[in-house]
Design a protein around this motif. Sequence first.
Motif, PDB file in Angstrom:
ATOM      1  N   LYS A  44       0.827  -1.211   0.000  1.00  0.00           N
ATOM      2  CA  LYS A  44       0.000   0.000   0.000  1.00  0.00           C
ATOM      3  C   LYS A  44       0.864   1.265   0.000  1.00  0.00           C
ATOM      4  O   LYS A  44       0.369   2.348  -0.308  1.00  0.00           O
ATOM      5  N   ASP A  45       2.146   1.136   0.297  1.00  0.00           N
ATOM      6  CA  ASP A  45       3.059   2.288   0.292  1.00  0.00           C
ATOM      7  C   ASP A  45       3.673   2.562  -1.077  1.00  0.00           C
ATOM      8  O   ASP A  45       4.440   3.510  -1.232  1.00  0.00           O
ATOM      9  N   ALA A  72      13.071   1.752  -4.216  1.00  0.00           N
ATOM     10  CA  ALA A  72      11.636   1.980  -4.412  1.00  0.00           C
ATOM     11  C   ALA A  72      11.100   3.094  -3.517  1.00  0.00           C
ATOM     12  O   ALA A  72      10.899   2.887  -2.319  1.00  0.00           O
ATOM     13  N   PRO A  73      10.834   4.269  -4.114  1.00  0.00           N
ATOM     14  CA  PRO A  73      10.276   5.375  -3.312  1.00  0.00           C
ATOM     15  C   PRO A  73       8.843   5.072  -2.866  1.00  0.00           C
ATOM     16  O   PRO A  73       8.053   4.531  -3.637  1.00  0.00           O
ATOM     17  N   ILE A 160      13.772   0.467   4.436  1.00  0.00           N
ATOM     18  CA  ILE A 160      13.641  -0.992   4.537  1.00  0.00           C
ATOM     19  C   ILE A 160      14.610  -1.581   3.521  1.00  0.00           C
ATOM     20  O   ILE A 160      14.510  -1.293   2.337  1.00  0.00           O
ATOM     21  N   ALA A 161      15.532  -2.383   4.004  1.00  0.00           N
ATOM     22  CA  ALA A 161      16.543  -2.977   3.117  1.00  0.00           C
ATOM     23  C   ALA A 161      16.277  -4.460   2.913  1.00  0.00           C
ATOM     24  O   ALA A 161      15.571  -5.098   3.690  1.00  0.00           O
ATOM     25  N   ASP A 162      16.881  -4.965   1.848  1.00  0.00           N
ATOM     26  CA  ASP A 162      16.934  -6.410   1.600  1.00  0.00           C
ATOM     27  C   ASP A 162      15.584  -7.104   1.491  1.00  0.00           C
ATOM     28  O   ASP A 162      15.329  -8.123   2.121  1.00  0.00           O
ATOM     29  N   VAL A 163      14.708  -6.568   0.660  1.00  0.00           N
ATOM     30  CA  VAL A 163      13.452  -7.240   0.373  1.00  0.00           C
ATOM     31  C   VAL A 163      13.723  -8.122  -0.843  1.00  0.00           C
ATOM     32  O   VAL A 163      13.698  -7.666  -1.981  1.00  0.00           O
ATOM     33  N   LYS A 164      14.034  -9.379  -0.569  1.00  0.00           N
ATOM     34  CA  LYS A 164      14.452 -10.313  -1.621  1.00  0.00           C
ATOM     35  C   LYS A 164      13.307 -10.618  -2.579  1.00  0.00           C
ATOM     36  O   LYS A 164      12.182 -10.841  -2.167  1.00  0.00           O
ATOM     37  N   GLN A 165      13.643 -10.635  -3.863  1.00  0.00           N
ATOM     38  CA  GLN A 165      12.708 -10.942  -4.934  1.00  0.00           C
ATOM     39  C   GLN A 165      13.289 -12.089  -5.759  1.00  0.00           C
ATOM     40  O   GLN A 165      14.490 -12.344  -5.703  1.00  0.00           O
ATOM     41  N   SER A 166      12.479 -12.725  -6.576  1.00  0.00           N
ATOM     42  CA  SER A 166      13.000 -13.804  -7.414  1.00  0.00           C
ATOM     43  C   SER A 166      13.973 -13.269  -8.457  1.00  0.00           C
ATOM     44  O   SER A 166      14.828 -14.002  -8.945  1.00  0.00           O
ATOM     45  N   ASN A 167      13.869 -11.988  -8.780  1.00  0.00           N
ATOM     46  CA  ASN A 167      14.728 -11.398  -9.801  1.00  0.00           C
ATOM     47  C   ASN A 167      15.566 -10.229  -9.263  1.00  0.00           C
ATOM     48  O   ASN A 167      15.956  -9.342 -10.005  1.00  0.00           O
ATOM     49  N   GLY A 168      15.841 -10.253  -7.968  1.00  0.00           N
ATOM     50  CA  GLY A 168      16.691  -9.213  -7.398  1.00  0.00           C
ATOM     51  C   GLY A 168      16.314  -8.847  -5.981  1.00  0.00           C
ATOM     52  O   GLY A 168      15.922  -9.696  -5.183  1.00  0.00           O
ATOM     53  N   ILE A 170      14.701  -5.340  -3.475  1.00  0.00           N
ATOM     54  CA  ILE A 170      14.149  -3.994  -3.340  1.00  0.00           C
ATOM     55  C   ILE A 170      14.678  -3.400  -2.040  1.00  0.00           C
ATOM     56  O   ILE A 170      14.733  -4.073  -1.013  1.00  0.00           O
ATOM     57  N   HIS A 171      15.054  -2.114  -2.113  1.00  0.00           N
ATOM     58  CA  HIS A 171      15.357  -1.321  -0.930  1.00  0.00           C
ATOM     59  C   HIS A 171      14.358  -0.160  -0.960  1.00  0.00           C
ATOM     60  O   HIS A 171      14.311   0.598  -1.938  1.00  0.00           O
ATOM     61  N   VAL A 172      13.550  -0.033   0.061  1.00  0.00           N
ATOM     62  CA  VAL A 172      12.559   1.040   0.137  1.00  0.00           C
ATOM     63  C   VAL A 172      13.274   2.333   0.533  1.00  0.00           C
ATOM     64  O   VAL A 172      14.098   2.335   1.451  1.00  0.00           O
ATOM     65  N   ILE A 173      12.960   3.422  -0.187  1.00  0.00           N
ATOM     66  CA  ILE A 173      13.576   4.723   0.104  1.00  0.00           C
ATOM     67  C   ILE A 173      12.506   5.787   0.323  1.00  0.00           C
ATOM     68  O   ILE A 173      11.357   5.620  -0.085  1.00  0.00           O
ATOM     69  N   ASP A 174      12.919   6.888   0.944  1.00  0.00           N
ATOM     70  CA  ASP A 174      11.974   7.935   1.334  1.00  0.00           C
ATOM     71  C   ASP A 174      11.954   9.160   0.424  1.00  0.00           C
ATOM     72  O   ASP A 174      11.274  10.139   0.722  1.00  0.00           O
TER      73      ASP A 174
END
Length: 181
Positions: A44-45, A72-73, A160-168, A170-174
């Motif tokens: 939702k963010d 990912a902003p 939020i760091a290190d959100v593992k995906q099947s293809n890489g 995501i690091h959430v940024i502000d």
Amino acid sequence: MRKTILATLALGFITTAAYAMNPMVGGAEMFPEKNIVENAVNSKDHTTLVAAVKAAGLVETLQGAGPFTVFAPVNAAFDALPAGTVDTLLKPENKDKLVKILTCHVVPAAAFAADVQKMITDGGGSAKVKTVGGCELTASVKDGKVTIADENGTAATVTIADVKQSNGVIHVIDKVLLPKS
């Protein structure tokens, strides 16, 4: 039979425990066996980011094999842009500009937090990173948190760091990172 049931329960626990290691993002579980787009649509963010990725025609790319690192902003980062910016960027006539902005958030490698920290350490306190969009980001640490600065000096904090995906990953940024103006 009992051993089979116990083994199945144990396997279910191990699988659940593995998923629990991936951070929640935007109130949603992020599954490491799903790709970047499949997970992002549940946060939702990140509704603005997802809408922008769709408008830019980048869904298929970010569902590809990768590996990718996406900074990912969150929605609030897009909301902080000058009034009307997002609406203008989402118009079909601004697709090229939108693609450039979004691809400046994507690195063509899987760079987890430990990798980024090592690059910063090896770089003497900062590291330059090239993006898919041709931008050069600068990673550093400020007040114990990793920051990613764009070519204009805007620094986003990794929340939020290190959100593992099947293809890489995501690091959430502000903040939204922008190409050189």
